[in-house]
Design an enzyme around this catalytic site. Structure first.
Site, PDB file in Angstrom:
ATOM      1  N   HIS A 335      -0.477  -2.921  -1.821  1.00 19.97           N
ATOM      2  CA  HIS A 335      -1.598  -3.417  -1.038  1.00 19.97           C
ATOM      3  C   HIS A 335      -1.086  -3.871   0.311  1.00 19.97           C
ATOM      4  O   HIS A 335       0.051  -4.347   0.428  1.00 19.97           O
ATOM      5  CB  HIS A 335      -2.281  -4.586  -1.772  1.00 19.97           C
ATOM      6  CG  HIS A 335      -3.613  -4.958  -1.201  1.00 19.97           C
ATOM      7  ND1 HIS A 335      -3.746  -5.838  -0.153  1.00 19.97           N
ATOM      8  CD2 HIS A 335      -4.881  -4.553  -1.516  1.00 19.97           C
ATOM      9  CE1 HIS A 335      -5.038  -5.971   0.139  1.00 19.97           C
ATOM     10  NE2 HIS A 335      -5.736  -5.205  -0.663  1.00 19.97           N
ATOM     11  N   ASP A 391      -7.927  -1.343  -7.347  1.00 21.76           N
ATOM     12  CA  ASP A 391      -8.514  -0.003  -7.458  1.00 21.76           C
ATOM     13  C   ASP A 391      -8.025   0.737  -8.700  1.00 21.76           C
ATOM     14  O   ASP A 391      -8.751   1.565  -9.259  1.00 21.76           O
ATOM     15  CB  ASP A 391      -8.173   0.821  -6.209  1.00 21.76           C
ATOM     16  CG  ASP A 391      -8.663   0.162  -4.936  1.00 21.76           C
ATOM     17  OD1 ASP A 391      -9.859  -0.156  -4.887  1.00 21.76           O
ATOM     18  OD2 ASP A 391      -7.864  -0.053  -4.021  1.00 21.76           O
TER      19      ASP A 391
END
Length: 495
Positions: A335, A391
Site C-alpha cells: 500500500h 483489496d
C-alpha cells in the site's frame, strides 16, 4: 531565576549558492511551502522557464510528502498500521458500529445520540428515490457498459435535477457562506449530503440491474442501508424480500471499512474539483472517475483476476518467481501508505470466514491463503513491505457473495461517498475561505522559439514514436469511405 527555554520550533536552511541563512517555522511537524519561496538565488544553470526570481519550488511527484489540507476526519499511521475515524480505531467501529452511524461520525465529528441517529437514518432513507427520468438515462447505455461508467455519469446527471444546489445558478458562495454560520447555506449543503447518500445505493443498483437486463427496483422501507441496497440489487418481485443477515452485516462492515481513507487519490480529486466551488454532484462524479482506476478502486477486481489466472495453490511459486523477476505485477499486496499490515485487511479476513460459512468456501481462497503465506515468509516481500491489503480480501468476499468482477469498484464507491462528502463539507466550512487548488510544475520543454511556416518544417532528426500519432486501425466502412471520392475533392481537382 532564568527560565530555561526549549529548542526553537524552526528549521534553519543555508543556501549554499549565496551563503544566506533562512529560518522556517515548524508547526505540526511541517513547514509552509510558501516559506520555501523566500529562498531566492540566481544560478548559471537556470533558464528563464525556471522562474528563479519567484523563489525556490518544492518538487514532489505524486505528492509523496506534501500535506495539502488540515483535517480532523481520518488519521492514518502507515508505519504502525493504524486507521482511525475521528479518533475511533477502525477495529472498534467494525465490531460495534454500523455504516450509517459511522457515516454520521465521519461527516459531523461525533457519534450520534440515539435521537440524532434515528433522525439521521430517517432522513437518509427518505432520499433514496430517484427521478424517473434518471432511469431513462441509464437505459441509454449499451448493455455491456461498465457499471462504474454508468455510476459516474449518474452522479453528474443527478446534479441537473437539483438546480437549487448549483453555485453556478445560485451564486458561488452558496456553500462557503455556511462557514460564517449562514443557516440557509448550511441547510442547502446538508440537504445535498442527504440526497447523495440516500440515492447512491439506488444509482449503483440501477447500474447493476441495467447490466443484468432487469427492470429497476424501488427502494424499500424498513430495511437497513445495506439491506435496502441488497433488495435493490436482487429482488425479483418477491412479495417479501429479506437479505441474509450475515451477508447484510458483511456488506455493512465492508462499507464502514471503505467509508474513508484520508486524502487518497479520489478524495484528493474531490477536493481539487471542490476547490472550484462546483456543486457536490459534480464533485462526487469526479471522485468516481478517480476511484474507477485499477490503481485505486479497481484494485480488488484486479486482485481477483490475478488469483483466477494463478488458478490453484501449486501455481503460486511459479507466479511469484515471475513477480520477483519483475515480469508480472502483484495486485492486492502492499500500500502507498501502510508499511505494515493494513488494519482493514485484518478486520476483513475475519469477516471473510463468516461469509464463507454461508456461501460456501470460495474456490480461490486456498490460492489466496498460499499467496498470503508466501508474502509472510518471503524475504522479497517482507523487504518491500508487501502485505495483503484491503483489496485482497474484499475481492474474495465480493466473489463469494456472487457479485460480478466489474461491480467491485461500485461497491467501493457507494460507501466512499461518505468520506468524499465529509472532506468536501470540511472544505466548504473552512473559516478562511476556499482557495482553488493550483499545483505548480517544473517546465522541462523548449524555450521560446519562432513560428515556422508549414513549407519550411522538417521532422526532427531524433524524433521517436511518441512525437506523432501512431497508426490507427479502422473498420471496413472507414476504409471504403477513405477510398471514395468526395464531392469536395472533385471540386478541388477541377481547380
Amino acid at each position: 531565576m532564568a527560565v530555561k527555554s526549549g529548542p526553537r520550533q524552526s528549521l534553519t536552511v543555508i543556501d549554499n549558492r549565496t551563503g544566506k541563512s533562512y529560518e522556517l517555522p515548524i508547526k505540526n511537524n511541517s513547514v509552509l511551502a510558501t516559506d520555501i519561496k523566500k529562498i531566492k538565488a540566481q544560478s548559471p544553470d537556470d533558464i528563464p522557464e525556471d522562474e528563479t526570481s519567484q523563489g525556490l519550488r518544492v518538487f514532489d511527484p505524486g505528492y509523496m510528502n506534501t500535506a495539502v489540507v488540515q483535517s480532523k476526519i481520518t488519521y492514518i499511521n502507515g508505519q504502525d498500521g493504524i486507521l482511525r475515524y475521528r479518533g475511533y480505531p477502525i477495529e472498534q467501529l467494525v465490531q460495534k458500529s454500523n455504516f450509517l452511524e459511522s457515516a454520521f461520525l465521519l461527516i459531523y465529528g461525533e457519534l450520534p445520540t440515539e435521537m440524532q441517529y434515528a433522525k439521521w437514518q430517517d432522513e437518509v432513507n427518505n432520499h433514496t428515490f430517484i427521478h424517473t427520468d434518471m432511469e431513462g438515462m441509464f437505459k441509454t447505455f449499451r448493455y455491456d457498459s461498465h457499471p462504474m461508467s454508468m455510476l459516474t455519469a449518474a452522479f453528474a446527471t443527478l446534479g441537473a435535477f437539483a438546480p437549487e444546489a448549483n453555485p453556478s445558478l445560485r451564486g458561488q458562495k452558496l456553500y462557503t457562506n455556511a462557514a460564517s454560520g449562514d443557516l440557509e447555506s448550511l441547510k442547502v449543503l446538508d440537504k445535498q449530503i442527504l440526497r447523495i447518500l440516500g440515492k447512491a445505493p439506488t444509482l449503483a443498483a440501477a447500474s447493476y440491474r441495467m447490466r443484468q437486463g432487469r427492470p429497476f427496483n424501488r427502494p424499500a422501507k424498513g430495511l437497513s442501508y445495506t439491506g435496502n441496497f441488497l433488495q435493490l440489487l436482487d429482488n425479483l418481485s418477491e412479495r417479501e424480500y429479506t437479505p441474509h443477515p450475515v451477508l447484510e452485516k458483511a456488506l455493512d462492515t465492508l462499507f464502514i471499512i471503505h467509508a474513508d481513507h484520508e486524502v487518497n487519490c479520489s478524495t484528493a480529486t474531490v477536493l481539487q474539483v471542490g476547490s472550484s466551488l462546483v456543486d457536490p454532484y459534480s464533485v462526487v462524479a469526479a471522485g468516481c472517475a478517480a476511484l474507477y482506476g485499477p490503481s485505486h478502486g479497481g484494485a480488488s477486481e484486479s486482485a481477483i483476476r490475478m488469483l483466477m489466472e494463478i488458478g490453484s495453490p501449486e501455481n503460486v511459486p511459479a507466479f511469484m518467481e515471475k513477480v520477483e523477476k519483475r515480469e508480472r505485477v502483484l495486485v492486492g499486496f502492499g500500500h502507498r501508505v501502510y508499511k505494515n499490515v493494513d488494519p482493514r485487511s485484518t478486520a476483513i479476513r475475519a469477516l471473510a470466514e463468516e461469509v464463507f460459512k454461508v456461501t460456501g468456501r470460495n474456490q480461490l481462497l486456498d490460492t489466496a491463503l498460499v499467496l498470503a503465506k508466501y508474502a509472510r515468509e518471503s524475504e522479497f516481500m517482507r523487504s518491500r513491505n508487501l502485505y495483503p491489503n484491503v483489496d485482497f480480501y474484499s475481492g474474495l468476499i465480493y466473489q463469494a457473495m456472487g457479485f460480478p468482477l466489474d461491480f467491485y469498484p461500485v461497491l467501493f464507491a457507494v460507501p466512499r461517498c461518505v468520506g468524499w462528502l465529509a472532506h468536501w463539507r470540511q472544505q466548504m466550512l473552512t473559516p478562511s475561505g476556499v482557495k482553488i487548488w493550483r499545483p505548480r510544475q517544473l517546465y522541462m520543454g523548449s524555450g521560446e522559439r519562432d513560428y515556422i511556416e508549414a513549407k519550411d518544417r522538417q521532422v526532427k532528426k531524433d524524433s521517436t514514436i511518441f512525437d506523432a500519432p501512431v497508426a490507427v486501425s479502422h473498420g471496413g466502412d472507414s476504409k471504403r469511405s477513405q477510398l471514395a471520392i468526395l464531392k469536395e475533392e472533385k471540386v478541388r481537382a477541377k481547380l
